[in-house]
Motif scaffolding. Structure first.
Motif, PDB file in Angstrom:
ATOM      1  N   ILE A  41       0.709  -1.219   0.103  1.00  0.00           N
ATOM      2  CA  ILE A  41       0.027  -0.177  -0.051  1.00  0.00           C
ATOM      3  C   ILE A  41       0.831   1.576  -0.085  1.00  0.00           C
ATOM      4  O   ILE A  41       1.306   0.759   1.030  1.00  0.00           O
ATOM      5  N   ALA A  42       1.027   2.136  -0.936  1.00  0.00           N
ATOM      6  CA  ALA A  42       1.330   3.373  -1.449  1.00  0.00           C
ATOM      7  C   ALA A  42       1.018   4.296  -0.133  1.00  0.00           C
ATOM      8  O   ALA A  42      -0.292   5.210   0.099  1.00  0.00           O
ATOM      9  N   GLN A  43       1.395   5.247   0.075  1.00  0.00           N
ATOM     10  CA  GLN A  43       0.997   6.195   0.279  1.00  0.00           C
ATOM     11  C   GLN A  43       2.252   7.916   0.284  1.00  0.00           C
ATOM     12  O   GLN A  43       3.016   7.623   1.112  1.00  0.00           O
ATOM     13  N   ALA A  44       0.813   8.756  -0.424  1.00  0.00           N
ATOM     14  CA  ALA A  44       1.758   9.796  -0.468  1.00  0.00           C
ATOM     15  C   ALA A  44       2.599  10.704   0.393  1.00  0.00           C
ATOM     16  O   ALA A  44       2.501  10.758   1.599  1.00  0.00           O
ATOM     17  N   SER A  45       3.844  10.651   0.657  1.00  0.00           N
ATOM     18  CA  SER A  45       4.395  11.735   1.861  1.00  0.00           C
ATOM     19  C   SER A  45       5.147  13.112   0.719  1.00  0.00           C
ATOM     20  O   SER A  45       5.573  12.867  -0.554  1.00  0.00           O
ATOM     21  N   PRO A  46       5.456  13.966   1.510  1.00  0.00           N
ATOM     22  CA  PRO A  46       6.507  15.008   1.074  1.00  0.00           C
ATOM     23  C   PRO A  46       7.585  14.942   0.073  1.00  0.00           C
ATOM     24  O   PRO A  46       8.274  15.292  -1.302  1.00  0.00           O
ATOM     25  N   SER A  47       8.559  13.715   0.372  1.00  0.00           N
ATOM     26  CA  SER A  47       9.514  13.214   0.357  1.00  0.00           C
ATOM     27  C   SER A  47       8.909  11.886  -1.322  1.00  0.00           C
ATOM     28  O   SER A  47       9.783  11.366  -1.405  1.00  0.00           O
ATOM     29  N   GLY A  48       8.098  12.001  -1.318  1.00  0.00           N
ATOM     30  CA  GLY A  48       7.804  10.779  -2.974  1.00  0.00           C
ATOM     31  C   GLY A  48       6.678   9.940  -1.421  1.00  0.00           C
ATOM     32  O   GLY A  48       5.661  10.721  -1.155  1.00  0.00           O
ATOM     33  N   TYR A  49       6.673   8.272  -2.225  1.00  0.00           N
ATOM     34  CA  TYR A  49       6.022   8.121  -1.625  1.00  0.00           C
ATOM     35  C   TYR A  49       6.545   7.231  -0.332  1.00  0.00           C
ATOM     36  O   TYR A  49       7.474   6.388  -0.621  1.00  0.00           O
ATOM     37  N   ARG A  50       5.918   6.408   0.426  1.00  0.00           N
ATOM     38  CA  ARG A  50       6.452   5.373   1.441  1.00  0.00           C
ATOM     39  C   ARG A  50       5.229   4.094   1.284  1.00  0.00           C
ATOM     40  O   ARG A  50       4.462   4.512   0.603  1.00  0.00           O
ATOM     41  N   PHE A  51       6.087   2.688   1.320  1.00  0.00           N
ATOM     42  CA  PHE A  51       4.886   1.721   1.623  1.00  0.00           C
ATOM     43  C   PHE A  51       5.510   0.966   2.380  1.00  0.00           C
ATOM     44  O   PHE A  51       5.761   0.909   2.983  1.00  0.00           O
ATOM     45  N   GLN A  52       3.880   0.097   2.670  1.00  0.00           N
ATOM     46  CA  GLN A  52       3.936  -1.224   3.327  1.00  0.00           C
ATOM     47  C   GLN A  52       2.962  -2.037   3.273  1.00  0.00           C
ATOM     48  O   GLN A  52       2.365  -2.520   2.133  1.00  0.00           O
ATOM     49  N   ALA A  53       3.459  -2.898   3.374  1.00  0.00           N
ATOM     50  CA  ALA A  53       3.346  -4.826   3.069  1.00  0.00           C
ATOM     51  C   ALA A  53       3.445  -5.517   4.523  1.00  0.00           C
ATOM     52  O   ALA A  53       4.393  -5.566   5.062  1.00  0.00           O
TER      53      ALA A  53
END
Length: 178
Positions: A41-53
């Motif tokens: 699952i991708a979450q947008a952040s100021p530095s790009g995307y963060r991902f969690q699995a």
């Protein structure tokens, strides 16, 4: 040789099977069905995307075409492989639509009060009660259709399942519905 009628019928059958062969959303849905539960699952952040699995932070491997992607067409990715080197990476990943996960992912649980649909109790999607009811009904019909086909491999389900299949194809390929 073949009669004109049998050639025409073969042509219709071949066309009905290939009409969606170039559909990227449908190909991605096949990937989802094949690779589930490997979902990030991708979450947008100021530095790009963060991902969690699976409750852990991950990154897309630097060799992946999605590694430096600035814009994803979905917040969900399916992946083939997860490896741990200096950090946990996923490789061979592709975005998939929420509908791909709803129709080809795990078990669905609806929470009408909070307007949520949960897939295997860890992927959470917002859905109005009406949409949740329609999706779960379509998913149930698809599961029953697939079960029937598995139990009777020679049975042609293209006619009896046409409305279910066409409804799902429409949802998977209509960019406005995602």
């Amino acid at each position: 040789g073949k009669s004109e009628a049998s050639s025409a019928t073969e042509s219709q059958v071949n066309h009905s099977h290939s009409v969606h062969a170039q559909s990227i959303p449908l190909l991605k849905s096949l990937l989802c069905a094949s690779l589930y539960p490997n979902v990030a699952i991708a979450q947008a952040s100021p530095s790009g995307y963060r991902f969690q699995a699976e409750q852990e932070s991950i990154s897309i491997h630097p060799s992946s075409v999605n590694h430096n992607c600035k814009q994803l067409d979905s917040n969900f990715l399916v992946y083939f492989e997860k490896v741990k080197t200096s950090q946990v990476y996923i490789r061979d990943c592709s975005t998939v639509s929420p509908y791909s996960l709803l129709f080809f992912g795990g078990d669905l649980r609806v929470d009408h009060g909070n307007q949520r649909i949960y897939i295997d109790d860890w992927i959470s999607l917002t859905a109005s009660p009406k949409v949740a009811a329609l999706v779960t009904e379509l998913r149930g019909a698809l599961d029953a259709l697939l079960k029937r086909k598995i139990e009777n491999p020679k049975e042609d389900i293209s006619e009896t399942g046409r409305d279910v299949i066409q409804g799902i194809i429409t949802l998977l390929t209509d960019r406005k519905s995602v």
